[in-house]
Scaffold this motif. Structure first.
Motif, mmCIF file in Angstrom:
data_model
loop_
_atom_site.group_PDB
_atom_site.id
_atom_site.type_symbol
_atom_site.label_atom_id
_atom_site.label_comp_id
_atom_site.label_asym_id
_atom_site.label_seq_id
_atom_site.Cartn_x
_atom_site.Cartn_y
_atom_site.Cartn_z
ATOM 1 N N ARG A 12 0.821 -1.211 0.000
ATOM 2 C CA ARG A 12 0.000 0.000 0.000
ATOM 3 C C ARG A 12 0.856 1.263 0.000
ATOM 4 O O ARG A 12 0.496 2.265 -0.611
ATOM 5 C CB ARG A 12 -0.939 0.008 1.211
ATOM 6 C CG ARG A 12 -2.061 1.031 1.017
ATOM 7 C CD ARG A 12 -3.066 1.028 2.139
ATOM 8 N NE ARG A 12 -4.191 1.885 1.789
ATOM 9 C CZ ARG A 12 -4.778 2.724 2.647
ATOM 10 N NH1 ARG A 12 -4.359 2.794 3.899
ATOM 11 N NH2 ARG A 12 -5.779 3.490 2.260
ATOM 12 N N PHE A 13 1.993 1.226 0.682
ATOM 13 C CA PHE A 13 2.889 2.385 0.686
ATOM 14 C C PHE A 13 3.290 2.749 -0.740
ATOM 15 O O PHE A 13 3.264 3.916 -1.141
ATOM 16 C CB PHE A 13 4.126 2.075 1.538
ATOM 17 C CG PHE A 13 5.143 3.181 1.576
ATOM 18 C CD1 PHE A 13 4.834 4.407 2.110
ATOM 19 C CD2 PHE A 13 6.423 2.971 1.075
ATOM 20 C CE1 PHE A 13 5.780 5.437 2.147
ATOM 21 C CE2 PHE A 13 7.374 3.982 1.109
ATOM 22 C CZ PHE A 13 7.043 5.215 1.646
ATOM 23 N N VAL A 68 10.701 1.556 -4.475
ATOM 24 C CA VAL A 68 9.998 2.048 -3.290
ATOM 25 C C VAL A 68 10.239 1.081 -2.151
ATOM 26 O O VAL A 68 9.880 -0.102 -2.235
ATOM 27 C CB VAL A 68 8.485 2.193 -3.561
ATOM 28 C CG1 VAL A 68 7.773 2.728 -2.322
ATOM 29 C CG2 VAL A 68 8.256 3.119 -4.755
ATOM 30 N N LYS A 69 10.839 1.577 -1.077
ATOM 31 C CA LYS A 69 11.183 0.743 0.067
ATOM 32 C C LYS A 69 10.483 1.261 1.312
ATOM 33 O O LYS A 69 10.732 2.376 1.765
ATOM 34 C CB LYS A 69 12.696 0.735 0.293
ATOM 35 C CG LYS A 69 13.492 0.027 -0.802
ATOM 36 C CD LYS A 69 13.235 -1.472 -0.782
ATOM 37 C CE LYS A 69 14.112 -2.209 -1.779
ATOM 38 N NZ LYS A 69 13.823 -3.665 -1.806
ATOM 39 N N LEU A 103 15.054 6.594 -5.503
ATOM 40 C CA LEU A 103 14.791 5.689 -4.378
ATOM 41 C C LEU A 103 13.796 6.365 -3.457
ATOM 42 O O LEU A 103 14.009 7.503 -3.021
ATOM 43 C CB LEU A 103 16.085 5.382 -3.625
ATOM 44 C CG LEU A 103 15.966 4.476 -2.394
ATOM 45 C CD1 LEU A 103 15.496 3.078 -2.792
ATOM 46 C CD2 LEU A 103 17.296 4.394 -1.650
ATOM 47 N N VAL A 104 12.680 5.688 -3.178
ATOM 48 C CA VAL A 104 11.634 6.216 -2.301
ATOM 49 C C VAL A 104 11.664 5.431 -1.001
ATOM 50 O O VAL A 104 11.608 4.197 -1.013
ATOM 51 C CB VAL A 104 10.248 6.095 -2.962
ATOM 52 C CG1 VAL A 104 9.175 6.698 -2.058
ATOM 53 C CG2 VAL A 104 10.236 6.773 -4.330
ATOM 54 N N THR A 105 11.756 6.134 0.124
ATOM 55 C CA THR A 105 11.824 5.464 1.428
ATOM 56 C C THR A 105 10.749 5.991 2.359
ATOM 57 O O THR A 105 10.233 7.100 2.185
ATOM 58 C CB THR A 105 13.206 5.671 2.091
ATOM 59 O OG1 THR A 105 13.379 7.071 2.392
ATOM 60 C CG2 THR A 105 14.324 5.195 1.178
ATOM 61 N N ASN A 106 10.434 5.192 3.357
ATOM 62 C CA ASN A 106 9.507 5.580 4.418
ATOM 63 C C ASN A 106 10.294 6.341 5.476
ATOM 64 O O ASN A 106 11.122 5.771 6.185
ATOM 65 C CB ASN A 106 8.856 4.333 5.016
ATOM 66 C CG ASN A 106 7.948 4.665 6.190
ATOM 67 O OD1 ASN A 106 7.612 5.826 6.427
ATOM 68 N ND2 ASN A 106 7.557 3.650 6.933
ATOM 69 N N ALA A 107 10.031 7.632 5.598
ATOM 70 C CA ALA A 107 10.783 8.475 6.521
ATOM 71 C C ALA A 107 10.559 8.086 7.976
ATOM 72 O O ALA A 107 11.330 8.487 8.853
ATOM 73 C CB ALA A 107 10.408 9.943 6.313
ATOM 74 N N LYS A 185 13.667 10.270 -2.341
ATOM 75 C CA LYS A 185 12.409 10.869 -1.904
ATOM 76 C C LYS A 185 11.986 10.187 -0.603
ATOM 77 O O LYS A 185 11.761 8.983 -0.571
ATOM 78 C CB LYS A 185 11.325 10.706 -2.975
ATOM 79 C CG LYS A 185 11.632 11.445 -4.270
ATOM 80 C CD LYS A 185 10.476 11.367 -5.234
ATOM 81 C CE LYS A 185 10.796 12.093 -6.542
ATOM 82 N NZ LYS A 185 10.952 13.550 -6.338
ATOM 83 N N GLU A 186 11.909 10.964 0.456
ATOM 84 C CA GLU A 186 11.506 10.444 1.765
ATOM 85 C C GLU A 186 10.059 10.846 2.023
ATOM 86 O O GLU A 186 9.699 12.020 1.949
ATOM 87 C CB GLU A 186 12.419 10.982 2.854
ATOM 88 C CG GLU A 186 13.867 10.558 2.683
ATOM 89 C CD GLU A 186 14.751 11.070 3.788
ATOM 90 O OE1 GLU A 186 14.812 10.420 4.855
ATOM 91 O OE2 GLU A 186 15.373 12.128 3.596
ATOM 92 N N VAL A 187 9.235 9.861 2.356
ATOM 93 C CA VAL A 187 7.797 10.074 2.485
ATOM 94 C C VAL A 187 7.339 9.577 3.853
ATOM 95 O O VAL A 187 7.716 8.482 4.288
ATOM 96 C CB VAL A 187 7.032 9.323 1.373
ATOM 97 C CG1 VAL A 187 5.529 9.545 1.511
ATOM 98 C CG2 VAL A 187 7.525 9.770 -0.003
#
Length: 499
Positions: A12-13, A68-69, A103-107, A185-187
């Motif tokens: 879902r992230f 996306v991680k 690279l997209v990460t969960n902040a 990108k930190e989300v």
């Protein structure tokens, strides 16, 4: 697509991140060039069969490939990421400058080496003297660059223990350019849903961003799980065609949309706020269940179909409070009804007078949105009697027209005497059902008085008077506090001591 939604467990992230990027593009508002951007989920680039990227954003001059991680990013993940970029650069050939690694990460769940990833993302002119070196661990950005260059330019088939195909080595200068284009990108995962629903509320002006989000997630899920990789990419036009709620939201008269916002955000919030202050908590001295005091209203609260009702009663008989109780009864029945908190009749007359057709359009849009979700739109409109005669006729015209919509429901309150005195309004709404409020039962009135601690015998004439709930409420506010306190010099006070 009517709204089926199946969550991709664990993904879902990723899906929400893609939706946030799609909505950003819609918000740009350039409808003429809207489909120049293509989005992909679990998809390879159109001219490549090397890797199914978590997220793709493709334009004429750029191709953003995103990993996306949600959680950890270990040494093997870094290796696989750079090997995938290596394969894409080879496939792109002379157009390698279009490939942008992201690279997209969960902040909220910072992976290892996050500070080094941040530094790399901020670099735009990496020294070409860096060389590829396979380091055992990464403690600084220099080592991250060396490790990246190793997998991009040096590693051979014998070095590769990954399932990711190795492909040919790429030129050192091409690898340096790719690293210069790299972005992190930190989300905030926990904020994604709120941020998206806020965007939907802004873009769509809709009453229910949550329902729209469910439909959008369903669309993304279908794309991500189709066996045909080509169909995992889509344009905004395709998204709008498939997600009908979004289609309705994006193609409306701005003035009609403004009215929807006014009806939902301003008028209803003011009305319901005032009613809660008036009817809840310490102010509710004589509040009784609707089934006890107005049993004729029970069939309405149990309805599961379309209906339009006129609620009639004399002054003080509890018309407003009955509407408030009906609102509370329906508010939890979201599968069948979308209830709009009570509107005061005089609050929308100015808009109707200014442009009747636009107000009708606003109500049709709201009903259309409800219909797509299998719901009825239920509007509660209070106090027609507060309006002058000619203004009541204006409301009557609107209600008669809107009432013909298959998903429009309404309950409107009016004093009996004013209803009887407005023949045009009666004619407009002659097909609507009428419910007449009754006086409270005399035994109930006596029980309420006794429960309030008043033991003195009440004469039958006063009990009859107090069967009107407004007067009963005033009576209790005056006498149930104790006679040592100052009390207003009212007819109730005089009646009490002269009876």
């Amino acid at each position: 697509m009517s709204g089926g939604f199946i969550a991709r467990q664990g993904f879902r992230f990723q899906d929400l991140f893609l939706l946030s990027k799609v909505l950003e593009h819609i918000a740009a508002g350039d409808e003429q060039h809207r489909d120049e951007m293509v989005f992909g989920i679990e998809s390879p680039r159109p001219d490549s069969d090397e890797k199914d990227w978590d997220v793709l954003i493709l334009q004429e001059e750029t191709q953003q490939v995103m990993e996306v991680k949600r959680g950890a990013i270990n040494k093997d993940d870094r290796r696989d990421f750079w090997l995938s970029i290596r394969a894409e650069l080879i496939q792109a050939g002379d157009r390698h400058e279009q490939v942008i690694p992201i690279l997209v990460t969960n902040a909220e769940n910072e992976p290892a080496v996050i500070n080094e990833w941040r530094e790399l993302s901020n670099l735009q002119d990496i020294n070409p003297r860096y060389q590829g070196v396979e380091v055992s661990r990464v403690d600084n950005v220099d080592q991250l660059i060396q490790q990246a260059l190793y997998w991009l330019t040096v590693a051979t088939h014998s070095d590769n223990q990954s399932k990711t195909p190795l492909g040919n080595q790429i030129e050192h200068s091409i690898a340096i350019q790719a690293l210069n284009r790299f972005r992190l990108k930190e989300v905030q995962e926990s904020e994604l849903v709120n941020q998206i629903e806020d965007k939907l509320g802004y873009l769509a002006y809709g009453p229910d961003p949550h329902s729209l989000l469910k439909q959008l997630e369903g669309f993304i899920n279908q794309k991500a799980t189709t066996e045909n990789e080509v169909k995992r990419c889509f344009t905004i036009s395709e998204l709008v065609r498939e997600v009908q709620l979004l289609d309705i939201y994006l193609h409306q008269d701005p003035e009609a949309i403004r009215l929807i916002r006014k009806i939902i955000d301003e008028l209803t919030s003011v009305c319901i706020g005032g009613w809660r202050h008036q009817f809840e908590g310490a102010h509710g001295m004589t509040r009784q269940e609707i089934s006890i005091v107005q049993p004729a209203l029970v069939p309405i609260t149990r309805s599961s179909e379309k209906f339009n009702q006129i609620l009639l009663g004399e002054a003080g008989q509890g018309k407003s409070y009955s509407l408030f109780q009906i609102y509370n009864e329906f508010a939890s029945r979201v599968e069948q009804y979308r209830v709009y908190p009570p509107l005061q009749a005089d609050s929308i007359v100015a808009d109707i007078e200014a442009n009747t057709s636009r107000v009708q359009q606003a109500f049709r849009i709201i009903c259309g949105l409800a219909a797509l979700q299998g719901q009825y739109s239920l509007f509660l409109i209070d106090s027609l009697d507060h309006l002058p005669k000619d203004k009541r006729d204006i409301i009557g015209d609107l209600l008669r027209t809107c009432g013909e919509h298959s998903r429009f429901c309404a309950i409107v309150s009016c004093r009996q005497v004013d209803w009887d005195d407005t023949p045009v309004l009666k004619e407009r709404l002659e097909r609507w059902s009428k419910v007449h409020l009754e006086q409270w039962n005399a035994n109930l009135v006596r029980r309420v008085i006794s429960k309030a601690g008043i033991e003195r015998e009440i004469t039958p004439s006063i009990v009859t008077f107090l069967q009107i709930p407004l007067y009963l409420d005033l009576f209790l506010r005056t006498f149930a506090r104790g006679l040592d306190e100052d009390v207003p010099d009212t007819f109730l006070y005089k009646a009490w001591f002269t009876s």
